[in-house]
Design a protein around this motif. Structure first.
Motif, mmCIF file in Angstrom:
data_model
loop_
_atom_site.group_PDB
_atom_site.id
_atom_site.type_symbol
_atom_site.label_atom_id
_atom_site.label_comp_id
_atom_site.label_asym_id
_atom_site.label_seq_id
_atom_site.Cartn_x
_atom_site.Cartn_y
_atom_site.Cartn_z
ATOM 1 N N ALA A 155 0.842 -1.200 0.000
ATOM 2 C CA ALA A 155 0.000 0.000 0.000
ATOM 3 C C ALA A 155 0.878 1.251 0.000
ATOM 4 N N GLY A 156 0.534 2.201 -0.836
ATOM 5 C CA GLY A 156 1.267 3.458 -0.879
ATOM 6 C C GLY A 156 0.313 4.640 -0.967
ATOM 7 N N PRO A 157 0.617 5.681 -0.203
ATOM 8 C CA PRO A 157 1.776 5.868 0.670
ATOM 9 C C PRO A 157 1.701 4.988 1.928
ATOM 10 N N ARG A 158 2.865 4.781 2.512
ATOM 11 C CA ARG A 158 2.976 4.072 3.786
ATOM 12 C C ARG A 158 4.201 4.631 4.505
ATOM 13 N N GLY A 159 4.317 4.326 5.788
ATOM 14 C CA GLY A 159 5.524 4.701 6.511
ATOM 15 C C GLY A 159 5.634 6.187 6.798
ATOM 16 N N PHE A 160 6.879 6.632 6.964
ATOM 17 C CA PHE A 160 7.174 7.983 7.448
ATOM 18 C C PHE A 160 6.376 9.069 6.718
ATOM 19 N N CYS A 161 5.837 9.990 7.523
ATOM 20 C CA CYS A 161 5.223 11.200 6.995
ATOM 21 C C CYS A 161 6.203 12.356 7.199
ATOM 22 N N ALA A 162 5.856 13.532 6.690
ATOM 23 C CA ALA A 162 6.755 14.686 6.780
ATOM 24 C C ALA A 162 6.994 15.112 8.228
ATOM 25 N N GLY A 163 5.957 15.012 9.071
ATOM 26 C CA GLY A 163 6.112 15.411 10.471
ATOM 27 C C GLY A 163 7.048 14.506 11.239
ATOM 28 N N VAL A 164 6.960 13.199 10.984
ATOM 29 C CA VAL A 164 7.853 12.231 11.637
ATOM 30 C C VAL A 164 9.282 12.415 11.131
ATOM 31 N N ASP A 165 9.427 12.563 9.821
ATOM 32 C CA ASP A 165 10.756 12.753 9.238
ATOM 33 C C ASP A 165 11.422 13.994 9.840
ATOM 34 N N ARG A 166 10.658 15.076 9.980
ATOM 35 C CA ARG A 166 11.178 16.313 10.567
ATOM 36 C C ARG A 166 11.593 16.103 12.017
ATOM 37 N N THR A 224 -2.952 -13.936 -1.604
ATOM 38 C CA THR A 224 -2.640 -12.509 -1.695
ATOM 39 C C THR A 224 -2.765 -11.854 -0.325
ATOM 40 N N ILE A 225 -1.712 -11.156 0.072
ATOM 41 C CA ILE A 225 -1.765 -10.397 1.320
ATOM 42 C C ILE A 225 -1.312 -8.962 1.032
ATOM 43 N N GLY A 226 -1.578 -8.071 1.955
ATOM 44 C CA GLY A 226 -1.156 -6.689 1.815
ATOM 45 C C GLY A 226 -0.241 -6.280 2.951
ATOM 46 N N ILE A 227 0.576 -5.268 2.696
ATOM 47 C CA ILE A 227 1.444 -4.718 3.741
ATOM 48 C C ILE A 227 1.347 -3.194 3.668
ATOM 49 N N THR A 228 1.234 -2.573 4.843
ATOM 50 C CA THR A 228 1.338 -1.130 4.956
ATOM 51 C C THR A 228 2.134 -0.824 6.214
ATOM 52 N N ALA A 229 2.350 0.449 6.476
ATOM 53 C CA ALA A 229 3.093 0.840 7.675
ATOM 54 C C ALA A 229 2.560 2.166 8.182
ATOM 55 N N GLY A 230 2.505 2.294 9.494
ATOM 56 C CA GLY A 230 2.087 3.539 10.121
ATOM 57 C C GLY A 230 3.090 4.650 9.845
ATOM 58 N N ALA A 231 2.664 5.876 10.122
ATOM 59 C CA ALA A 231 3.460 7.053 9.758
ATOM 60 C C ALA A 231 4.754 7.179 10.548
ATOM 61 N N SER A 232 4.913 6.419 11.625
ATOM 62 C CA SER A 232 6.160 6.478 12.392
ATOM 63 C C SER A 232 7.028 5.233 12.187
ATOM 64 N N ALA A 233 6.685 4.395 11.199
ATOM 65 C CA ALA A 233 7.453 3.173 10.935
ATOM 66 C C ALA A 233 8.309 3.342 9.684
ATOM 67 N N PRO A 234 9.635 3.179 9.799
ATOM 68 C CA PRO A 234 10.505 3.335 8.624
ATOM 69 C C PRO A 234 10.350 2.178 7.643
#
Length: 333
Positions: free
Chosen positions: A21-32, A275-285
């Motif tokens: 799934a995209g987007p996934r993982g780091f957001c701009a706030g977490v990256d900052r 078939t499986i899916g993978i995503t990541a929360g905004a604080s997961a690299p």
């Protein structure tokens, strides 16, 4: 029996399609926020203190600890050694920077600008005479920080539609604000109830649920009906990660699981699935997503497909002290 045979040494691995799934993982706030800690250590030297987990992810926290960050829950745990303290991405009540000022501490605020936007709007509504109904989860650091922008009694917390149906705010004008990491659909349900009861309810100028939360939930919805299982990479105390697991199941996936990282995931969870899916929360690299895929490759012949619903190019400025050039060393006399 065939599934077991396929896992014997030398036997062909069963095929498995993985939708990413995209987007996934780091957001701009977490990256900052992470960059603020790293640059502060580079500029001021270790230790640099961080009040509360900078973001809700142990992998990230432990990586920063190894570089020289010291995590504390309250300012009174920090010695008067002149080293800076950083406030987490979730935001803090006004009492925290006030206490830091009283101790003449150098502090850097890593609050996500989109959380700060909620703070300012709550203040604006309060100044205009409105009582604030805050939609969010009790005890979450972001909620504590938002409520702490205003005097006691100025905000009433509403956690779900059931509470929305019974909440009794004081008489007078009402406005609402929300935690930035909520389920978009659940929040809409809460707002439907509140608007039906309080037709004059004032809204934020712009939606409070942040772009990253909205995009990640939309991406999960885009793959949910194609998947027999969705793996959400993220921490159990990460609100946006927990919401992703809930959204996956509500959107039609039979099952969704939350795992902190690859070593915590048993690839046998996918036995018998196609078939499986993978995503990541905004604080997961992204490296933690790669760990899960690596675990699956131990057991399956994995093919991946990216399903991207939005492109994210948002970047937030760093605090001014970290943008300024580093002072040149004084020449020895």
């Amino acid at each position: 029996m065939d599934q077991i045979a396929n896992h014997l040494p030398g036997a062909p691995k069963p095929p498995l399609k993985v939708l990413l799934a995209g987007p996934r993982g780091f957001c701009a706030g977490v990256d900052r926020a992470i960059k603020i800690v790293e640059l502060a250590i580079e500029r001021y030297g270790a230790p640099v203190y961080v009040r509360h987990e900078i973001v809700h992810n142990r992998f990230v926290v432990e990586g920063l600890q190894a570089k020289g960050a010291v995590f504390v829950e309250e300012l009174d745990e920090i010695p008067d050694d002149g080293q800076p303290v950083i406030f987490s991405a979730h935001g803090v009540p006004k009492s925290v920077p006030a206490a830091a000022d009283a101790r003449q501490m150098l502090y850097l605020d890593a609050t996500c600008p989109l959380v700060s936007k909620v703070h300012r709007e709550a203040e604006r509504h309060h100044t205009n005479g409105s009582h604030i109904l805050l939609i969010g989860h009790a005890g979450h650091p972001e909620v504590v920080g938002t409520m702490g922008q205003l005097p006691p009694g100025a905000v009433t917390l509403v956690e779900d539609a059931e509470q929305a149906a019974t909440v009794e705010p004081p008489p007078g004008p009402l406005a609402y604000a929300t935690q930035t990491t909520l389920s978009v659909d659940d929040t809409a349900e809460v707002l439907d109830v509140l608007r039906a009861r309080f037709p004059g309810l004032s809204a934020p100028v712009k939606e409070d649920i942040c772009y990253a939360t909205t995009n990640r939930q939309a991406a999960v919805k885009a793959i949910a009906e194609r998947c027999e299982l969705i793996v959400v990479v993220g921490a159990a105390n990460s609100s946006n990660s927990v919401r992703l697991r809930e959204v996956a199941e509500k959107a039609g996936c039979p099952r969704a699981v939350l795992v902190p990282r690859g070593r915590d995931f048993d690839p046998a969870e996918a036995d018998g699935l196609s078939t499986i899916g993978i995503t990541a929360g905004a604080s997961a690299p992204e490296v933690l997503v790669e760990e899960v895929i690596a675990r699956l490759r131990e057991r399956f012949d994995v093919t991946t497909e990216d399903v991207t619903v939005a492109e994210e190019r948002i970047v937030f400025n760093l605090p001014r002290p970290l943008r300024a050039p580093r002072p040149a060393p004084t020449p020895a006399e």
